[in-house]
Design a protein around this motif. Structure first.
Motif, PDB file in Angstrom:
ATOM      1  N   TRP A   1       7.443 -32.146   6.296  1.00 50.78           N
ATOM      2  CA  TRP A   1       6.854 -33.473   6.458  1.00 50.78           C
ATOM      3  C   TRP A   1       6.326 -33.673   7.882  1.00 50.78           C
ATOM      4  O   TRP A   1       5.315 -34.355   8.080  1.00 50.78           O
ATOM      5  CB  TRP A   1       7.863 -34.558   6.106  1.00 50.78           C
ATOM      6  N   LEU A   2       6.993 -33.078   8.861  1.00 54.34           N
ATOM      7  CA  LEU A   2       6.496 -33.173  10.231  1.00 54.34           C
ATOM      8  C   LEU A   2       5.107 -32.540  10.347  1.00 54.34           C
ATOM      9  O   LEU A   2       4.217 -33.088  11.018  1.00 54.34           O
ATOM     10  CB  LEU A   2       7.465 -32.475  11.192  1.00 54.34           C
TER      11      LEU A   2
ATOM     12  N   ARG B   1       1.814 -34.525  11.451  1.00 53.17           N
ATOM     13  CA  ARG B   1       1.116 -34.095  12.664  1.00 53.17           C
ATOM     14  C   ARG B   1      -0.319 -33.657  12.379  1.00 53.17           C
ATOM     15  O   ARG B   1      -1.122 -33.526  13.298  1.00 53.17           O
ATOM     16  CB  ARG B   1       1.896 -32.963  13.332  1.00 53.17           C
ATOM     17  N   GLY B   2      -0.624 -33.459  11.120  1.00 46.44           N
ATOM     18  CA  GLY B   2      -1.988 -33.077  10.743  1.00 46.44           C
ATOM     19  C   GLY B   2      -2.470 -33.864   9.554  1.00 46.44           C
ATOM     20  O   GLY B   2      -2.805 -33.277   8.512  1.00 46.44           O
TER      21      GLY B   2
ATOM     22  N   TYR C   1      -0.020 -36.927   3.074  1.00 47.22           N
ATOM     23  CA  TYR C   1       0.300 -37.982   4.042  1.00 47.22           C
ATOM     24  C   TYR C   1       0.281 -39.353   3.359  1.00 47.22           C
ATOM     25  O   TYR C   1       1.203 -40.170   3.536  1.00 47.22           O
ATOM     26  CB  TYR C   1      -0.729 -37.925   5.170  1.00 47.22           C
ATOM     27  N   GLU C   2      -0.735 -39.596   2.568  1.00 50.26           N
ATOM     28  CA  GLU C   2      -0.837 -40.859   1.839  1.00 50.26           C
ATOM     29  C   GLU C   2       0.299 -41.009   0.831  1.00 50.26           C
ATOM     30  O   GLU C   2       0.852 -42.101   0.659  1.00 50.26           O
ATOM     31  CB  GLU C   2      -2.180 -40.938   1.120  1.00 50.26           C
ATOM     32  N   LEU C   3       0.651 -39.919   0.167  1.00 53.15           N
ATOM     33  CA  LEU C   3       1.756 -39.952  -0.784  1.00 53.15           C
ATOM     34  C   LEU C   3       3.054 -40.303  -0.074  1.00 53.15           C
ATOM     35  O   LEU C   3       3.842 -41.137  -0.560  1.00 53.15           O
ATOM     36  CB  LEU C   3       1.885 -38.605  -1.500  1.00 53.15           C
ATOM     37  N   ALA C   4       3.291 -39.684   1.067  1.00 49.85           N
ATOM     38  CA  ALA C   4       4.506 -39.961   1.830  1.00 49.85           C
ATOM     39  C   ALA C   4       4.581 -41.426   2.235  1.00 49.85           C
ATOM     40  O   ALA C   4       5.631 -42.079   2.099  1.00 49.85           O
ATOM     41  CB  ALA C   4       4.563 -39.064   3.069  1.00 49.85           C
ATOM     42  N   GLU C   5       3.465 -41.965   2.720  1.00 49.91           N
ATOM     43  CA  GLU C   5       3.456 -43.365   3.144  1.00 49.91           C
ATOM     44  C   GLU C   5       3.633 -44.313   1.955  1.00 49.91           C
ATOM     45  O   GLU C   5       4.252 -45.372   2.066  1.00 49.91           O
ATOM     46  CB  GLU C   5       2.157 -43.678   3.883  1.00 49.91           C
TER      47      GLU C   5
ATOM     48  N   THR D   1      11.134 -40.401  13.944  1.00 47.26           N
ATOM     49  CA  THR D   1      11.870 -40.137  15.178  1.00 47.26           C
ATOM     50  C   THR D   1      11.402 -38.854  15.846  1.00 47.26           C
ATOM     51  O   THR D   1      11.371 -38.763  17.070  1.00 47.26           O
ATOM     52  CB  THR D   1      13.385 -40.034  14.884  1.00 47.26           C
ATOM     53  N   HIS D   2      10.999 -37.882  15.029  1.00 46.58           N
ATOM     54  CA  HIS D   2      10.684 -36.548  15.552  1.00 46.58           C
ATOM     55  C   HIS D   2       9.218 -36.350  15.910  1.00 46.58           C
ATOM     56  O   HIS D   2       8.853 -35.326  16.487  1.00 46.58           O
ATOM     57  CB  HIS D   2      11.126 -35.487  14.537  1.00 46.58           C
ATOM     58  N   LEU D   3       8.371 -37.302  15.563  1.00 53.05           N
ATOM     59  CA  LEU D   3       6.947 -37.145  15.890  1.00 53.05           C
ATOM     60  C   LEU D   3       6.707 -37.185  17.404  1.00 53.05           C
ATOM     61  O   LEU D   3       7.359 -37.964  18.107  1.00 53.05           O
ATOM     62  CB  LEU D   3       6.127 -38.262  15.213  1.00 53.05           C
TER      63      LEU D   3
END
Length: 276
Positions: free
Chosen positions: A200-201, A205-206, A214-218, A274-276
């Motif tokens: 996921w990171l 990040r890309g 990315y859209e699915l995650a959001e 947190t990790h971004l």
């Protein structure tokens, strides 16, 4: 007035046509409002729960459809379906605001009439939870007496959740995820994994490269955000109505609901920030 915009031009004879009430079967729908007491506010209590169950039915339908497409590797249509889920969740959460007009004295007028009946026993809510990944075999107990309800719930608990399907999609796109994540015991609670967080990171990040993921995650974050809000509003409604009395279905009531707030459905999607 008989102009083109006049209400007199609307069709009025439905003796041989399908009317609004016929189409929606309003006689059947409204006949389900059957208070057990003469208390004025019991009708409100029933109406709010009926409406919530209708929204749950829609949410479950949309989740099933989205999950079927995700399992086939499709991401565009599921995003629209999950947006609809989010909007329906908002309506469910807003329903608590109506129920909060019920005072403790109002509620006590009819609370004893429905005995051990409780929202804890809602098959629609349980199915939504199972599809989202919050699973516990004990939650099947209240439905064992109804095989037509118990069977689908058991099947859902034993199948991949929507998050499991999202992780399979990550794997199919080339992200390295271990077999114990992809082929786990789906009836068991999901255990967060560093490889999933790393995947996921990379997506976050890309986002231009992995836009649909990315859209699915959001969108999944939107769903869980609303899932949490509904639970919080449930808790505050219970606390202001019955305080810390035990729930009608046998739970501790507010204590059980407060503990449920700790549930995290998609842990790595929250950790990634947190990790971004």
């Amino acid at each position: 007035m008989t102009g083109p915009d006049s209400p007199e031009r609307a069709r009025r004879d439905f003796s041989h046509l399908l009317s609004y009430g016929d189409y929606l079967r309003l006689d059947t729908l409204l006949s389900a409002h059957q208070p057990l007491t003469a208390a004025h506010d019991e009708h409100l209590f029933i109406a709010v729960h009926h409406v919530s169950e209708v929204w749950l039915d829609l949410i479950v339908r949309e989740l099933h459809a989205a999950m079927s497409l995700l399992a086939a590797g499709v991401t565009d249509a599921p995003l629209k379906m999950l947006s609809r889920v989010v909007r329906a969740q908002e309506q469910m959460t807003n329903a608590w605001e109506v129920l909060k007009t019920l005072t403790p004295a109002d509620y006590l007028e009819f609370r004893g009439a429905f005995g051990q009946a409780s929202g804890f026993q809602s098959a629609g809510y349980r199915m939504m939870e199972f599809l989202l990944g919050n699973r516990n075999p004990a939650m099947l107990g209240p439905h064992e007496h109804r095989p037509e309800v118990h069977g689908p719930l058991l099947a859902a608990m034993s199948a991949p959740s929507i998050y499991d399907l999202a992780l399979r999609l990550l794997s199919a796109r080339g992200f390295a995820l271990p077999p114990e994540v992809l082929e786990r015991d789906y009836a068991a609670p999901y255990a967060e994994d560093p490889a999933v967080l790393a995947a996921w990171l990379a997506v976050y990040r890309g986002p231009q490269t992995h836009w649909d993921l990315y859209e699915l995650a959001e969108k999944l974050i939107d769903v869980e955000d609303n899932f949490r809000r509904w639970r919080f509003n449930h808790l505050t409604t219970v606390e202001r109505t019955i305080g810390f009395k035990a729930g009608s279905g046998g739970t501790s009531g507010a204590g059980y609901l407060r503990r449920a707030l700790d549930t995290v459905l998609f842990p790595e999607l929250w950790q990634v920030r947190t990790h971004l």
